[in-house]
Design a protein around this motif. Sequence first.
Motif, mmCIF file in Angstrom:
data_model
loop_
_atom_site.group_PDB
_atom_site.id
_atom_site.type_symbol
_atom_site.label_atom_id
_atom_site.label_comp_id
_atom_site.label_asym_id
_atom_site.label_seq_id
_atom_site.Cartn_x
_atom_site.Cartn_y
_atom_site.Cartn_z
ATOM 1 N N VAL A 37 0.858 -1.190 0.000
ATOM 2 C CA VAL A 37 0.000 0.000 0.000
ATOM 3 C C VAL A 37 0.890 1.234 0.000
ATOM 4 C CG1 VAL A 37 -1.839 1.250 1.189
ATOM 5 C CG2 VAL A 37 -1.768 -1.253 1.287
ATOM 6 N N THR A 38 0.757 2.041 -1.039
ATOM 7 C CA THR A 38 1.544 3.273 -1.145
ATOM 8 C C THR A 38 0.605 4.461 -1.019
ATOM 9 O OG1 THR A 38 3.142 2.199 -2.617
ATOM 10 C CG2 THR A 38 3.132 4.603 -2.576
ATOM 11 N N SER A 39 0.868 5.296 -0.030
ATOM 12 C CA SER A 39 0.000 6.447 0.237
ATOM 13 C C SER A 39 0.825 7.732 0.230
ATOM 14 C CB SER A 39 -0.694 6.281 1.590
ATOM 15 O OG SER A 39 -1.503 7.403 1.888
ATOM 16 N N LYS A 40 0.271 8.768 -0.405
ATOM 17 C CA LYS A 40 0.940 10.066 -0.457
ATOM 18 C C LYS A 40 0.502 10.984 0.679
ATOM 19 C CE LYS A 40 1.533 9.957 -5.465
ATOM 20 N NZ LYS A 40 1.271 10.656 -6.755
ATOM 21 N N SER A 41 -0.470 10.511 1.466
ATOM 22 C CA SER A 41 -0.942 11.319 2.589
ATOM 23 C C SER A 41 -1.464 10.397 3.677
ATOM 24 C CB SER A 41 -2.032 12.291 2.135
ATOM 25 O OG SER A 41 -3.154 11.577 1.644
ATOM 26 N N ALA A 42 -1.683 10.943 4.858
ATOM 27 C CA ALA A 42 -2.238 10.160 5.964
ATOM 28 C C ALA A 42 -3.734 10.009 5.748
ATOM 29 C CB ALA A 42 -1.934 10.851 7.292
ATOM 30 N N LEU A 43 -4.099 9.006 4.961
ATOM 31 C CA LEU A 43 -5.480 8.839 4.530
ATOM 32 C C LEU A 43 -6.260 8.000 5.537
ATOM 33 C CD1 LEU A 43 -7.418 9.341 2.060
ATOM 34 C CD2 LEU A 43 -6.773 7.044 1.316
ATOM 35 N N LYS A 44 -7.461 8.461 5.877
ATOM 36 C CA LYS A 44 -8.312 7.708 6.784
ATOM 37 C C LYS A 44 -9.023 6.610 6.001
ATOM 38 C CE LYS A 44 -11.948 8.268 10.257
ATOM 39 N NZ LYS A 44 -12.882 9.224 10.916
ATOM 40 N N HIS A 45 -9.155 5.435 6.610
ATOM 41 C CA HIS A 45 -9.790 4.302 5.931
ATOM 42 C C HIS A 45 -10.555 3.457 6.943
ATOM 43 C CE1 HIS A 45 -6.957 1.265 7.530
ATOM 44 N NE2 HIS A 45 -6.094 2.265 7.515
ATOM 45 N N GLU A 46 -11.329 2.507 6.415
ATOM 46 C CA GLU A 46 -12.155 1.643 7.254
ATOM 47 C C GLU A 46 -11.636 0.201 7.308
ATOM 48 O OE1 GLU A 46 -14.538 2.881 9.086
ATOM 49 O OE2 GLU A 46 -14.126 4.866 8.232
ATOM 50 N N GLY A 47 -10.394 -0.001 6.861
ATOM 51 C CA GLY A 47 -9.796 -1.331 6.930
ATOM 52 C C GLY A 47 -9.346 -1.838 5.564
ATOM 53 N N LEU A 48 -8.423 -2.796 5.592
ATOM 54 C CA LEU A 48 -7.888 -3.406 4.366
ATOM 55 C C LEU A 48 -8.131 -4.909 4.433
ATOM 56 C CD1 LEU A 48 -6.172 -3.181 1.724
ATOM 57 C CD2 LEU A 48 -4.156 -3.558 3.173
ATOM 58 N N ASP A 49 -8.848 -5.448 3.441
ATOM 59 C CA ASP A 49 -9.180 -6.874 3.399
ATOM 60 C C ASP A 49 -8.606 -7.509 2.140
ATOM 61 O OD1 ASP A 49 -10.604 -6.606 5.741
ATOM 62 O OD2 ASP A 49 -12.547 -6.377 4.733
ATOM 63 N N LEU A 50 -8.296 -8.813 2.248
ATOM 64 C CA LEU A 50 -7.862 -9.588 1.091
ATOM 65 C C LEU A 50 -8.880 -10.699 0.844
ATOM 66 C CD1 LEU A 50 -5.618 -10.160 -1.044
ATOM 67 C CD2 LEU A 50 -4.719 -11.857 0.567
ATOM 68 N N HIS A 51 -9.498 -10.671 -0.334
ATOM 69 C CA HIS A 51 -10.464 -11.695 -0.733
ATOM 70 C C HIS A 51 -9.789 -12.682 -1.675
ATOM 71 C CE1 HIS A 51 -13.924 -9.259 0.776
ATOM 72 N NE2 HIS A 51 -13.130 -8.254 0.438
ATOM 73 N N PHE A 52 -10.151 -13.941 -1.540
ATOM 74 C CA PHE A 52 -9.641 -14.981 -2.425
ATOM 75 C C PHE A 52 -10.838 -15.800 -2.912
ATOM 76 C CE2 PHE A 52 -6.739 -18.953 -2.813
ATOM 77 C CZ PHE A 52 -6.630 -18.727 -4.173
ATOM 78 N N ASP A 53 -11.135 -15.687 -4.197
ATOM 79 C CA ASP A 53 -12.330 -16.318 -4.756
ATOM 80 C C ASP A 53 -11.975 -17.196 -5.947
ATOM 81 O OD1 ASP A 53 -14.376 -14.977 -3.082
ATOM 82 O OD2 ASP A 53 -13.680 -13.173 -4.095
ATOM 83 N N GLY A 54 -12.601 -18.369 -5.986
ATOM 84 C CA GLY A 54 -12.486 -19.263 -7.129
ATOM 85 C C GLY A 54 -13.873 -19.540 -7.672
#
Length: 219
Positions: A37-54
Amino acid sequence: MGSHKLVPEMSVTLEIRVERASKTFHPGDIVKGVVAVTSKSALKHEGLDLHFDGLVTTHKNQALMDNLALAYSASKPSVLLSSCTPLLAAGKLAVGTTEFPFSTELRSGTGLQLEETYHGVHVIASYVLKCELKRSLLQQNIVKTEEIYVEKNKDKPKKEDKPKEHQFEITNATITNNFAHKAEIPKFSIKGCFNSLVCPLSSPPLWPPDCGGVPDPHH
């Protein structure tokens, strides 16, 4: 003169880096990598998830549309696996690049057998990693996807199942296309041998051909 509206540059970029360069796995393997994750500012977020679907998806055609029951079942993808792994809790991103490692097993969680990756005209079997940086309700989530490829382990052939060789020869005389002047076709002869008429794509069946060129006295 018309005015041009400037589109703001994306302040956050996501990248999925799979540890295995070929991105090819077998059922039961562990899929490892990192989400950068590359951010140019202190960005507010609600979480980072990784989905794996087949998924196995079928495409509608005229034959399916003529049968409404079949068309309805074909429009629903078959879920082979589906998982979601939280990588980062809600908060603010640090400026710069941060890597979040992940590790997930390639195994069906729906009771269906995993199929090999396949992209056909009417059927697609695909396995996709998707990382999603969730934003507030008024902002669009940031999403990045990466496909991996699934191959099944090969079963050792039984002695009685040993494939038979199939030899072939192609010459200028075997060409069936309609040419105005067949005499202008150069004389040639290409010989080869197929190990089997049925084989996986990962094992080419063609032996190096024995190419015997017959010179044409008119050329």
